[in-house]
Design an enzyme around this catalytic site. Structure first.
Site, PDB file in Angstrom:
ATOM      1  N   GLU A 119     -14.144  -8.240  -1.290  1.00 12.66           N
ATOM      2  CA  GLU A 119     -13.675  -8.295   0.103  1.00 12.66           C
ATOM      3  C   GLU A 119     -14.798  -8.205   1.116  1.00 12.66           C
ATOM      4  O   GLU A 119     -14.630  -8.626   2.264  1.00 12.66           O
ATOM      5  CB  GLU A 119     -12.631  -7.218   0.370  1.00 12.66           C
ATOM      6  CG  GLU A 119     -13.169  -5.817   0.402  1.00 12.66           C
ATOM      7  CD  GLU A 119     -12.100  -4.788   0.710  1.00 12.66           C
ATOM      8  OE1 GLU A 119     -12.333  -3.941   1.588  1.00 12.66           O
ATOM      9  OE2 GLU A 119     -11.037  -4.845   0.056  1.00 12.66           O
ATOM     10  N   GLU A 178     -10.234  -1.784  -7.964  1.00 13.66           N
ATOM     11  CA  GLU A 178     -10.923  -2.610  -6.980  1.00 13.66           C
ATOM     12  C   GLU A 178     -12.179  -1.933  -6.438  1.00 13.66           C
ATOM     13  O   GLU A 178     -12.188  -0.720  -6.250  1.00 13.66           O
ATOM     14  CB  GLU A 178      -9.959  -2.871  -5.819  1.00 13.66           C
ATOM     15  CG  GLU A 178     -10.524  -3.633  -4.656  1.00 13.66           C
ATOM     16  CD  GLU A 178      -9.556  -3.695  -3.488  1.00 13.66           C
ATOM     17  OE1 GLU A 178      -9.996  -3.939  -2.366  1.00 13.66           O
ATOM     18  OE2 GLU A 178      -8.330  -3.461  -3.718  1.00 13.66           O
ATOM     19  N   TRP A 209     -18.217   4.205   2.591  1.00 10.82           N
ATOM     20  CA  TRP A 209     -16.878   4.614   3.017  1.00 10.82           C
ATOM     21  C   TRP A 209     -15.837   3.826   2.295  1.00 10.82           C
ATOM     22  O   TRP A 209     -16.016   2.625   2.082  1.00 10.82           O
ATOM     23  CB  TRP A 209     -16.718   4.454   4.521  1.00 10.82           C
ATOM     24  CG  TRP A 209     -15.341   4.753   4.989  1.00 10.82           C
ATOM     25  CD1 TRP A 209     -14.770   5.986   5.159  1.00 10.82           C
ATOM     26  CD2 TRP A 209     -14.301   3.793   5.240  1.00 10.82           C
ATOM     27  NE1 TRP A 209     -13.481   5.865   5.534  1.00 10.82           N
ATOM     28  CE2 TRP A 209     -13.149   4.515   5.596  1.00 10.82           C
ATOM     29  CE3 TRP A 209     -14.256   2.398   5.221  1.00 10.82           C
ATOM     30  CZ2 TRP A 209     -11.961   3.904   5.927  1.00 10.82           C
ATOM     31  CZ3 TRP A 209     -13.078   1.748   5.544  1.00 10.82           C
ATOM     32  CH2 TRP A 209     -11.937   2.525   5.886  1.00 10.82           C
ATOM     33  N   TYR A 215      -9.976   7.449   2.170  1.00 14.77           N
ATOM     34  CA  TYR A 215      -9.546   6.098   2.529  1.00 14.77           C
ATOM     35  C   TYR A 215      -8.140   5.803   2.003  1.00 14.77           C
ATOM     36  O   TYR A 215      -7.799   6.164   0.889  1.00 14.77           O
ATOM     37  CB  TYR A 215     -10.489   5.047   1.931  1.00 14.77           C
ATOM     38  CG  TYR A 215      -9.817   3.688   1.932  1.00 14.77           C
ATOM     39  CD1 TYR A 215      -9.200   3.210   0.794  1.00 14.77           C
ATOM     40  CD2 TYR A 215      -9.673   2.984   3.115  1.00 14.77           C
ATOM     41  CE1 TYR A 215      -8.502   2.018   0.818  1.00 14.77           C
ATOM     42  CE2 TYR A 215      -8.969   1.790   3.150  1.00 14.77           C
ATOM     43  CZ  TYR A 215      -8.384   1.324   2.000  1.00 14.77           C
ATOM     44  OH  TYR A 215      -7.665   0.174   2.030  1.00 14.77           O
ATOM     45  N   HIS A 258     -12.896   1.565  -3.351  1.00 14.53           N
ATOM     46  CA  HIS A 258     -13.543   1.415  -2.051  1.00 14.53           C
ATOM     47  C   HIS A 258     -15.045   1.663  -2.084  1.00 14.53           C
ATOM     48  O   HIS A 258     -15.608   2.341  -1.195  1.00 14.53           O
ATOM     49  CB  HIS A 258     -12.861   2.304  -1.005  1.00 14.53           C
ATOM     50  CG  HIS A 258     -12.600   1.579   0.289  1.00 14.53           C
ATOM     51  ND1 HIS A 258     -13.357   1.795   1.410  1.00 14.53           N
ATOM     52  CD2 HIS A 258     -11.732   0.602   0.598  1.00 14.53           C
ATOM     53  CE1 HIS A 258     -12.940   0.998   2.385  1.00 14.53           C
ATOM     54  NE2 HIS A 258     -11.945   0.253   1.927  1.00 14.53           N
ATOM     55  N   ARG A 281     -11.756 -11.075  -4.628  1.00 14.59           N
ATOM     56  CA  ARG A 281     -11.049 -10.397  -3.536  1.00 14.59           C
ATOM     57  C   ARG A 281     -11.363 -10.917  -2.144  1.00 14.59           C
ATOM     58  O   ARG A 281     -10.910 -10.372  -1.140  1.00 14.59           O
ATOM     59  CB  ARG A 281     -11.428  -8.904  -3.545  1.00 14.59           C
ATOM     60  CG  ARG A 281     -10.675  -8.061  -4.493  1.00 14.59           C
ATOM     61  CD  ARG A 281      -9.258  -7.826  -4.054  1.00 14.59           C
ATOM     62  NE  ARG A 281      -9.152  -6.833  -2.984  1.00 14.59           N
ATOM     63  CZ  ARG A 281      -8.215  -6.899  -2.030  1.00 14.59           C
ATOM     64  NH1 ARG A 281      -7.362  -7.892  -2.001  1.00 14.59           N
ATOM     65  NH2 ARG A 281      -8.157  -5.971  -1.096  1.00 14.59           N
ATOM     66  N   HIS A 330       0.819  -1.218   0.000  1.00 11.72           N
ATOM     67  CA  HIS A 330       0.000   0.000   0.000  1.00 11.72           C
ATOM     68  C   HIS A 330       0.847   1.259   0.000  1.00 11.72           C
ATOM     69  O   HIS A 330       1.337   1.656   1.061  1.00 11.72           O
ATOM     70  CB  HIS A 330      -0.873   0.046   1.263  1.00 11.72           C
ATOM     71  CG  HIS A 330      -1.979  -0.936   1.280  1.00 11.72           C
ATOM     72  ND1 HIS A 330      -2.979  -0.889   2.223  1.00 11.72           N
ATOM     73  CD2 HIS A 330      -2.262  -2.000   0.494  1.00 11.72           C
ATOM     74  CE1 HIS A 330      -3.830  -1.869   2.014  1.00 11.72           C
ATOM     75  NE2 HIS A 330      -3.428  -2.550   0.975  1.00 11.72           N
ATOM     76  N   GLU A 360      -2.680  -9.374  -1.444  1.00 12.52           N
ATOM     77  CA  GLU A 360      -2.501  -8.103  -0.720  1.00 12.52           C
ATOM     78  C   GLU A 360      -1.652  -8.375   0.526  1.00 12.52           C
ATOM     79  O   GLU A 360      -1.852  -9.395   1.196  1.00 12.52           O
ATOM     80  CB  GLU A 360      -3.853  -7.528  -0.312  1.00 12.52           C
ATOM     81  CG  GLU A 360      -3.755  -6.229   0.479  1.00 12.52           C
ATOM     82  CD  GLU A 360      -5.144  -5.643   0.804  1.00 12.52           C
ATOM     83  OE1 GLU A 360      -5.199  -4.457   1.152  1.00 12.52           O
ATOM     84  OE2 GLU A 360      -6.155  -6.373   0.681  1.00 12.52           O
ATOM     85  N   ARG A 416      -0.112  -0.701  -4.711  1.00 16.99           N
ATOM     86  CA  ARG A 416      -1.426  -0.060  -4.720  1.00 16.99           C
ATOM     87  C   ARG A 416      -1.231   1.424  -4.449  1.00 16.99           C
ATOM     88  O   ARG A 416      -0.487   1.796  -3.533  1.00 16.99           O
ATOM     89  CB  ARG A 416      -2.344  -0.669  -3.666  1.00 16.99           C
ATOM     90  CG  ARG A 416      -3.786  -0.154  -3.751  1.00 16.99           C
ATOM     91  CD  ARG A 416      -4.640  -0.638  -2.602  1.00 16.99           C
ATOM     92  NE  ARG A 416      -4.424   0.190  -1.416  1.00 16.99           N
ATOM     93  CZ  ARG A 416      -5.248   0.138  -0.367  1.00 16.99           C
ATOM     94  NH1 ARG A 416      -6.289  -0.705  -0.363  1.00 16.99           N
ATOM     95  NH2 ARG A 416      -5.028   0.902   0.693  1.00 16.99           N
ATOM     96  N   ASP A 418      -7.824   1.130  -5.247  1.00 16.04           N
ATOM     97  CA  ASP A 418      -9.052   0.707  -4.558  1.00 16.04           C
ATOM     98  C   ASP A 418     -10.077   1.836  -4.581  1.00 16.04           C
ATOM     99  O   ASP A 418      -9.862   2.867  -3.938  1.00 16.04           O
ATOM    100  CB  ASP A 418      -8.705   0.324  -3.107  1.00 16.04           C
ATOM    101  CG  ASP A 418      -9.828  -0.446  -2.420  1.00 16.04           C
ATOM    102  OD1 ASP A 418      -9.549  -1.104  -1.395  1.00 16.04           O
ATOM    103  OD2 ASP A 418     -10.983  -0.363  -2.900  1.00 16.04           O
TER     104      ASP A 418
END
Ligand code: CS2
Ligand code: MG
Length: 409
Positions: free
Chosen positions: A269, A243, A409, A159, A219, A290, A122, A346, A147, A217
């Protein structure tokens, strides 16, 4: 080999973790991760008050039967709490089976299909110089896939951007869940984000070249047409994946995204079962699954999900943030090493305190993870150390738009 004990250990070395420890009459123990960020105690109670009594005296090696028993006898199926609880039992039983067999778990899952597991790290920044520094830092640490998350002009807290002060003043470095009595409120503006992000990837490609695999991401924050627009705008920068570009409860929403962009899509996820993916996989609407082992019913269920995905040439991209404990991470790595349709893993590093509680044997070398060759999962829990860090309430933030509307979020 009979189950004689099932202990639920809740500990908080820098963040909350819920771990299930199953003990057999031959003294072999197995660990399972049951951590559900911001709702940890609900899974601990599900295990302690409802599942543990059902495990006593069961044959520890009847893993599939135990999975089906826990899924069907509950009557109430699916959902994050149930599937995290079932996952913890499942992974602990696979840990026990592999220890009893005297081999690392991946050997029981069909052996190694590769020599190492490509991991992504990240990187993030409030501005380009900070982002470039973060990318260089991750490359220096050995990551070979990155990422990219950045701040957006006009938005206070976004985020995934470390070092930015959130509305509670806490840093993001390790953990999005904050130890606050209530969830922190953050702001969001999708149009500002869509205007800004392509320029960031253009700058990153100019600085780091065309080859470095780059991920982002979204998110869950865009509508399907906004996600289509972003996917298209990012095509020149050849992302490894975009993502969670849009909330995917309505799986058909991805048809609109797919119509407009060839940017590879990763989703899952927040999913808990194969049913959450049926349309996405059958209609080839995603490229990467994911899910986390911890949140999707364990090794037994994840293998079936990834086998289904393999028929559509869809690969794994297992969720691996810090709210997946080292036990959950190890389970993912054994699966990553054994399956054929592996994509990427990840890897967000746990803190030194967390590593005091969880003694792991997995390694990270030159961009590749490996679960190690200890019998079982290769992770042990130091219960004395765990007891030093009692549970602390913590919540993930939430978003409101400028007009006050609650947003993803
Ligand atoms: C994120 C997660 O790593 C990711 O891809 O989406 O960090 C996510 O925000 C957390 O797991 C939430 O608990
Ligand atoms: Mg994510």
């Amino acid at each position: 080999m009979k189950i004689v004990a099932a202990d639920i250990i809740v500990s908080s070395p820098d963040r909350n973790f819920v771990t299930l420890k199953i003990t057999t009459d031959e003294g072999i123990t197995g660990l399972g991760d049951a951590t559900l960020n911001g709702r940890e105690l609900s899974v601990a109670s599900y295990l302690r008050d409802h599942v543990a009594p059902l495990l006593m005296g069961r044959d520890a090696h009847r893993i599939e039967d135990t999975w089906q028993f826990l899924y069907r006898s509950a009557y109430w199926r699916r959902g994050p709490v149930t599937m995290a609880a079932i996952a913890a039992v499942d992974v602990a039983l696979w840990d026990i089976l592999a220890k009893a067999a005297g081999m690392p778990l991946y050997q029981l899952l069909g052996g190694a299909s590769r020599t190492g597991i490509m991991a992504y790290g990240h990187a993030s920044g409030r501005d380009l110089p900070e982002l470039f520094d973060s990318i260089r830092q991750h490359l220096d640490e050995g990551f070979r896939s990155i990422r990219v998350q950045t701040s957006v002009p006009g938005i206070n807290a976004v985020y995934g951007v470390a070092a930015q002060p959130s509305s509670t003043g806490q840093r993001y470095d390790y953990e999005p869940a904050q130890r606050t009595p209530l969830p922190a409120e953050e702001d969001w503006d999708t149009r500002a984000y869509l205007r800004h992000l392509p320029s960031v990837f253009e700058a990153v490609r100019n600085e780091f070249g065309p080859e470095l695999p780059l991920l982002h991401d979204g998110h869950h924050r865009m509508t399907p047409i906004q996600a289509a627009k972003l996917g298209k705008a990012l095509e020149p920068y050849d992302l490894f994946w975009l993502e969670d570009c849009t909330p995917a409860e309505n799986q058909e929403a991805l048809r609109l995204v797919r119509q407009h962009t060839t940017t590879p899509l990763a989703i899952g996820e927040v999913f808990n079962t194969v049913w959450d993916y049926q349309t996405l996989i059958r209609e080839q609407l995603i490229d990467y699954v994911r899910s986390a082992v911890t949140h999707t019913g364990g090794i037994t269920a994840m293998r079936k999900l990834l086998d289904f995905a393999a028929q559509y040439q869809i690969k794994s991209g297992i969720h691996g943030p810090t709210d997946i404990s080292p036990v959950g991470m190890a389970a993912a790595l054994h699966l990553d090493l054994a399956i054929h349709n592996f994509g990427i893993q990840e890897y967000m590093k746990h803190t030194p305190l967390a590593n005091e509680v969880f003694r792991q044997s997995f390694t990270f070398t030159d961009g590749y993870l490996h679960p190690g060759d200890q019998p079982g999962l290769g992770v042990e829990l130091d219960e004395e150390a765990a007891a030093r860090f009692p549970y602390e309430p913590a919540y993930l933030p939430f978003n409101r738009l400028k007009d006050g509307t609650v947003h993803d979020w």
